[in-house]
Design an enzyme around this catalytic site. Structure first.
Site, PDB file in Angstrom:
ATOM      1  CB  SER A  73      -0.924   0.022   1.217  1.00  0.00           C
ATOM      2  OG  SER A  73      -1.987  -0.851   1.022  1.00  0.00           O
ATOM      3  CE  LYS A  76      -3.896   0.714  -1.112  1.00  0.00           C
ATOM      4  NZ  LYS A  76      -4.529   0.234   0.132  1.00  0.00           N
ATOM      5  CE1 TYR A 199      -4.457  -0.947  -4.535  1.00  0.00           C
ATOM      6  CE2 TYR A 199      -5.075  -3.255  -4.804  1.00  0.00           C
ATOM      7  CZ  TYR A 199      -4.773  -2.177  -3.988  1.00  0.00           C
ATOM      8  OH  TYR A 199      -4.777  -2.333  -2.622  1.00  0.00           O
ATOM      9  CE1 TYR A 251      -4.998   1.801   4.154  1.00  0.00           C
ATOM     10  CE2 TYR A 251      -3.292   0.763   5.465  1.00  0.00           C
ATOM     11  CZ  TYR A 251      -3.766   1.184   4.250  1.00  0.00           C
ATOM     12  OH  TYR A 251      -3.030   0.985   3.134  1.00  0.00           O
ATOM     13  CB  VAL A 269      -0.118  -6.001   4.076  1.00  0.00           C
ATOM     14  CG1 VAL A 269      -1.359  -5.404   4.700  1.00  0.00           C
ATOM     15  CG2 VAL A 269      -0.280  -6.161   2.574  1.00  0.00           C
TER      16      VAL A 269
HETATM   17  O1  DON Z   1      -4.888  -4.893  -1.952  1.00  0.00           O
HETATM   18  C1  DON Z   1      -4.353  -5.297  -0.944  1.00  0.00           C
HETATM   19  O2  DON Z   1      -4.982  -5.764   0.004  1.00  0.00           O
HETATM   20  C2  DON Z   1      -2.840  -5.206  -0.854  1.00  0.00           C
HETATM   21  N1  DON Z   1      -2.268  -5.270  -2.173  1.00  0.00           N
HETATM   22  C3  DON Z   1      -2.383  -3.925  -0.206  1.00  0.00           C
HETATM   23  C4  DON Z   1      -2.921  -3.727   1.192  1.00  0.00           C
HETATM   24  C5  DON Z   1      -2.009  -3.000   2.102  1.00  0.00           C
HETATM   25  O3  DON Z   1      -0.807  -2.952   1.951  1.00  0.00           O
HETATM   26  C6  DON Z   1      -2.635  -2.404   3.311  1.00  0.00           C
HETATM   27  N2  DON Z   1      -1.639  -1.802   4.163  1.00  0.00           N
HETATM   28  N3  DON Z   1      -1.375  -1.916   5.321  1.00  0.00           N
END
Ligand code: DON
Length: 316
Positions: A73, A76, A199, A251, A269
């Site tokens: 993320s 993003k 994405y 978040y 993550v």
């Molecule tokens: O779409 C997802 O769930 C993952 N590619 C990215 C989520 C993420 O990194 C949330 N961060 N803490």
């Protein structure tokens, strides 16, 4: 009036970074690596790296700062930077909000209640919306993003981990549900599968702490990339992005992170967290074990330690 304290000298900061890397294994008993994307579960969980990039581009680091990991993320932010460089503000902010969601990063509940308009660009729904903005304007959105990140980090070898991108596509149900729900509200302009592919590739960029800290240095340098002198953002855009990172970057743990660390930040993550000390430095910490919000435990702990060791923070 109290004089602003002088910043730590480089050797003092190095001592602090080395200490944080030595202390990090105390957190290795807690948390788990992300496994809902199977390719992410293969990482050795007991690693820790930290890197600081000063506003002039100089880097200091400790621990596993040269080991690449999945930035997830954190990408993003890079994607939103590209959208803010290319689109008029009203074309972005009429389609995605700027408020903290108070919900998990991949929650679907709020999206329906709020008629398919994501709360902010850092939750998954919001990042999918930003991917749509890029996919509907660029011929090869993922490659343009990779070029941008390579330039920001001054590292031409940065690339996607295709195994991670494929693993995300193979387990896409929740993100696909978010994207198709937004399409049902008439809010997606490109092909949904292209939006998802864009994405997932962004999330699958592999970078190390040094490269990530370098790629965020412009946010600590009034919008100028210190590695090549280019203007990435105006000063106003820089302030806006840092404000959004402070309120929405972690978040439903954004409030707690602001309380403990008090810096604009963005987590992923893969276990990375990037933070900005405006006009001073960008910081990247990495350790794969996550708390229940999806944020790195040792990473957050190290940022708390770093902030208490610095003599200056934006919160006083
Ligand atoms: O779409 C997802 O769930 C993952 N590619 C990215 C989520 C993420 O990194 C949330 N961060 N803490």
């Amino acid at each position: 009036m109290i004089d602003a304290p002088a910043p730590l000298r480089p050797e003092e900061l190095q001592t602090l970074l080395d200490q944080l890397a030595r202390d990090a294994p105390r957190c290795f008993g807690e948390g788990r690596v992300a496994s809902y994307i199977p390719a992410l579960a293969e990482v050795d969980p007991d690693q820790f790296g930290i890197a600081v990039c000063h506003a002039d581009g100089q880097v200091q680091c400790a621990g596993d700062a040269q080991t690449r990991f999945s930035i997830q993320s954190i990408s993003k932010v890079h994607a939103l930077v590209m959208a803010m460089q290319r689109l008029a503000p009203e074309d972005i902010w009429s389609r995605v909000g700027r408020e903290p969601s108070g919900q998990a990063f991949n929650s679907i509940v709020q999206l329906e209640v709020e008629n398919g308009t994501p709360r902010n660009p850092f939750i998954n729904a919001g990042a999918l919306m930003v991917s749509d903005m890029l996919a509907s304007r660029l011929v090869m959105p993922q490659h343009t993003l990779r070029e941008q990140v390579r330039r920001l980090a001054a590292t031409p070898t940065i690339d996607f981990d295709e195994r991670v991108a494929r693993s995300e596509m193979d387990h896409k149900a929740r993100n696909a549900a978010l994207a198709y729900l937004m399409q049902a509200y008439g809010n997606i302009q490109s092909d949904v599968e292209l939006v998802l592919d864009t994405y997932f590739h962004n999330c699958a960029l592999a970078m190390n702490c040094i490269e990530l800290a370098k790629s965020f240095a412009f946010l600590a340098n009034r919008g100028i990339n210190p590695h090549d002198g280019t203007h990435v953002f105006s000063e106003v855009q820089t302030r806006q992005m840092n404000a959004l990172l402070l309120t929405c970057g972690l978040y439903d743990a954004a409030g707690d992170f602001a309380w403990r660390v008090g810096l604009p930040g963005k987590s992923g993550v893969g276990g990375g967290i990037v933070a900005i000390l405006p006009r001073r430095m960008s910081i990247c910490v990495w350790s794969p074990r996550l708390d229940s919000y999806g944020n790195s435990i040792a990473g957050r702990h190290a940022l708390e330690g770093l902030v208490s060791g610095l003599r200056f923070t934006p919160m006083g």
